[in-house]
Design an enzyme around this catalytic site. Structure first.
Site, PDB file in Angstrom:
ATOM      1  CE  LYS A 116      -4.270  -1.885   1.697  1.00  0.00           C
ATOM      2  NZ  LYS A 116      -5.384  -1.887   2.610  1.00  0.00           N
ATOM      3  CE  LYS A 170      -6.612  -7.999  -1.055  1.00  0.00           C
ATOM      4  NZ  LYS A 170      -6.878  -7.739   0.337  1.00  0.00           N
ATOM      5  CE  LYS A 190     -11.125  -0.455   1.370  1.00  0.00           C
ATOM      6  NZ  LYS A 190     -10.738  -1.614   2.176  1.00  0.00           N
TER       7      LYS A 190
HETATM    8  N1  AQP Z   1     -10.514 -11.130  -2.076  1.00  0.00           N
HETATM    9  C1  AQP Z   1     -10.709 -11.554  -0.840  1.00  0.00           C
HETATM   10  N2  AQP Z   1     -10.873 -12.878  -0.589  1.00  0.00           N
HETATM   11  C2  AQP Z   1     -11.075 -13.330   0.674  1.00  0.00           C
HETATM   12  N3  AQP Z   1     -11.139 -12.514   1.751  1.00  0.00           N
HETATM   13  C3  AQP Z   1     -10.979 -11.188   1.545  1.00  0.00           C
HETATM   14  N4  AQP Z   1     -10.988 -10.126   2.388  1.00  0.00           N
HETATM   15  C4  AQP Z   1     -10.784  -8.993   1.675  1.00  0.00           C
HETATM   16  N5  AQP Z   1     -10.639  -9.291   0.368  1.00  0.00           N
HETATM   17  C5  AQP Z   1     -10.756 -10.649   0.257  1.00  0.00           C
HETATM   18  C6  AQP Z   1     -11.223 -10.216   3.822  1.00  0.00           C
HETATM   19  O1  AQP Z   1     -12.242  -9.320   4.180  1.00  0.00           O
HETATM   20  C7  AQP Z   1     -12.073  -8.944   5.545  1.00  0.00           C
HETATM   21  C8  AQP Z   1     -12.297  -7.473   5.741  1.00  0.00           C
HETATM   22  O2  AQP Z   1     -11.264  -6.795   5.096  1.00  0.00           O
HETATM   23  P1  AQP Z   1     -10.905  -5.291   5.380  1.00  0.00           P
HETATM   24  O3  AQP Z   1     -11.947  -4.578   6.068  1.00  0.00           O
HETATM   25  O4  AQP Z   1      -9.545  -5.226   5.935  1.00  0.00           O
HETATM   26  O5  AQP Z   1     -10.917  -4.825   3.960  1.00  0.00           O
HETATM   27  P2  AQP Z   1      -9.681  -4.910   3.098  1.00  0.00           P
HETATM   28  O6  AQP Z   1      -8.755  -6.032   3.389  1.00  0.00           O
HETATM   29  O7  AQP Z   1      -9.120  -3.587   3.222  1.00  0.00           O
HETATM   30  O8  AQP Z   1     -10.447  -5.224   1.801  1.00  0.00           O
HETATM   31  P3  AQP Z   1      -9.743  -5.030   0.491  1.00  0.00           P
HETATM   32  O9  AQP Z   1     -10.761  -4.911  -0.567  1.00  0.00           O
HETATM   33  O10 AQP Z   1      -8.736  -6.089   0.357  1.00  0.00           O
HETATM   34  O11 AQP Z   1      -9.137  -3.605   0.731  1.00  0.00           O
HETATM   35  P4  AQP Z   1      -7.785  -3.053   0.247  1.00  0.00           P
HETATM   36  O12 AQP Z   1      -7.916  -3.017  -1.231  1.00  0.00           O
HETATM   37  O13 AQP Z   1      -7.738  -1.709   0.883  1.00  0.00           O
HETATM   38  O14 AQP Z   1      -6.734  -4.001   0.722  1.00  0.00           O
HETATM   39  C9  AQP Z   1     -10.680  -9.395   5.936  1.00  0.00           C
HETATM   40  O15 AQP Z   1     -10.781 -10.533   6.756  1.00  0.00           O
HETATM   41  C10 AQP Z   1     -10.028  -9.757   4.631  1.00  0.00           C
HETATM   42  O16 AQP Z   1      -9.098 -10.802   4.769  1.00  0.00           O
END
Ligand code: AQP
Length: 332
Positions: free
Chosen positions: A112, A195, A198
């Site tokens: 990030k 993966k 968002k």
């Molecule tokens: N693609 C995925 N497959 C399985 N699990 C996933 N999680 C996120 N993406 C996948 C799981 O969702 C939970 C909440 O995650 P978060 O609130 O930390 O959101 P995040 O990880 O920030 O979601 P993103 O979309 O992956 O955000 P960015 O792009 O900012 O990194 C967690 O348990 C996560 O593992």
């Protein structure tokens, strides 16, 4: 009953399919077997810039989606992270136990911050995993249901718990990750090598649960597969098709093997059309239920207030014990 703790960020507005299948779905199931604590992690959200009004709205929206997904405030403790100040307080103690090099090795931070550039990366983002450590340890969680991308952060949690216990005496439970293999990582529909996320996915590859169901169906139908025609589960050779089979399997309850049989001799289009229908049947009532919770903010806020109270009772006890162990003079 063993205890579980997990959190989700309120930043994106809508949860995506990866959040749901990778995490939230397990949260719902674990309510029946575990003493479950779930939070909307707004403190984590501000590690990147947030518009205050949007953050507030997204926090309610996240809670509404969790309830719509099946969390039941009678069977779990659902709360907002900032309502329990002990998270930030224990976070500080954990910061002081974490090596700078150790924190620098967190791959999510490296990815990030590389994307954002050093000047736009906050110190909060750097210590994000350490706050997550505090989230988990405060509740003495035995297990942490998350997606595969969080495994390294759970390992850090175990390391810091062990370090604290070794230095100050047994205080924290060592938590284990709870990551079912099938849904550990849901992939981008347009690029099944990454993966679903968002921040990294293209809009076409990201299924937001609150999108118009029609738009979701369209995304599923235009998912990237391969030039072969066989519907077979092979994550290495056929990542796109395998991702669709995983999603179909979890949402319908059919095993992947049964689906392979069902689609023997059929074209990819058949699988996509059926999955689009399954997705629409899933997201339509989800969207409606979310709206019902949003239309009644008083009920929603009262659920969250009760959750915070229950969470604080546990968190305050752990923090008091931690402060005593560290050697802080009691405030009375
Ligand atoms: N693609 C995925 N497959 C399985 N699990 C996933 N999680 C996120 N993406 C996948 C799981 O969702 C939970 C909440 O995650 P978060 O609130 O930390 O959101 P995040 O990880 O920030 O979601 P993103 O979309 O992956 O955000 P960015 O792009 O900012 O990194 C967690 O348990 C996560 O593992």
């Amino acid at each position: 009953r063993p205890r579980v703790l997990s959190g989700i960020q309120p930043t994106a507005g809508s949860f995506h399919l990866g959040n749901y299948l990778g995490a939230v779905r397990q949260w719902v199931a674990l309510q029946d077997t575990h003493d479950a604590f779930y939070c909307v992690v707004d403190l984590h959200a501000i590690t990147v810039p947030q518009d205050p009004a949007e953050l507030r709205a997204n926090t309610r929206l996240a809670a509404a989606q969790l309830l719509a997904a099946g969390l039941d405030p009678e069977r779990c403790t659902l709360f907002i992270q900032s309502h329990v100040p002990e998270h930030a307080q224990l976070g500080w103690v954990m910061n002081c136990l974490t090596g700078f090099g150790e924190a620098s090795r967190m791959t999510q931070f490296k990815d990030k911050s590389a994307k954002q550039g050093a000047d736009r990366t906050t110190v909060g983002l750097f210590t994000y995993p350490v706050l997550q450590v505090a989230d988990i340890l405060l509740y003495q969680a035995d297990q942490v249901p998350v997606g595969e991308d969080q495994r390294q952060h759970i390992e850090l949690t175990r390391d810091l718990a062990e370090r604290f216990n070794g230095r100050y005496g047994q205080t924290f439970t060592l938590p284990a990750p709870y990551i079912p293999k099938e849904t550990a990582k849901i992939y981008d529909l347009q690029d099944p090598s990454v993966k679903m996320s968002k921040s990294a996915s293209t809009p076409k590859g990201l299924v937001n649960l609150l999108d118009e169901p029609k738009a979701t169906a369209k995304k599923v139908k235009s998912a990237v597969t391969d030039t072969d025609t066989v519907i077979r589960f092979d994550p290495v050779g056929k990542p796109g098709v395998s991702n669709l089979l995983t999603i179909m399997s979890v949402l319908t309850g059919s095993t992947v093997a049964a689906l392979e049989k069902e689609y023997e001799g059929k074209m990819y289009g058949a699988l996509k059309t059926d999955l689009a229908e399954v997705m629409v049947d899933f997201v339509t009532p989800f969207k409606d239920r979310t709206q019902e919770y949003l239309d009644d903010p008083e009920t929603l806020d009262s659920i969250l207030a009760k959750g915070a109270e229950k969470a604080r009772a546990v968190a305050a006890e752990t923090l008091a014990q931690t402060y005593a162990r560290v050697g802080f003079l009691p405030a009375k």
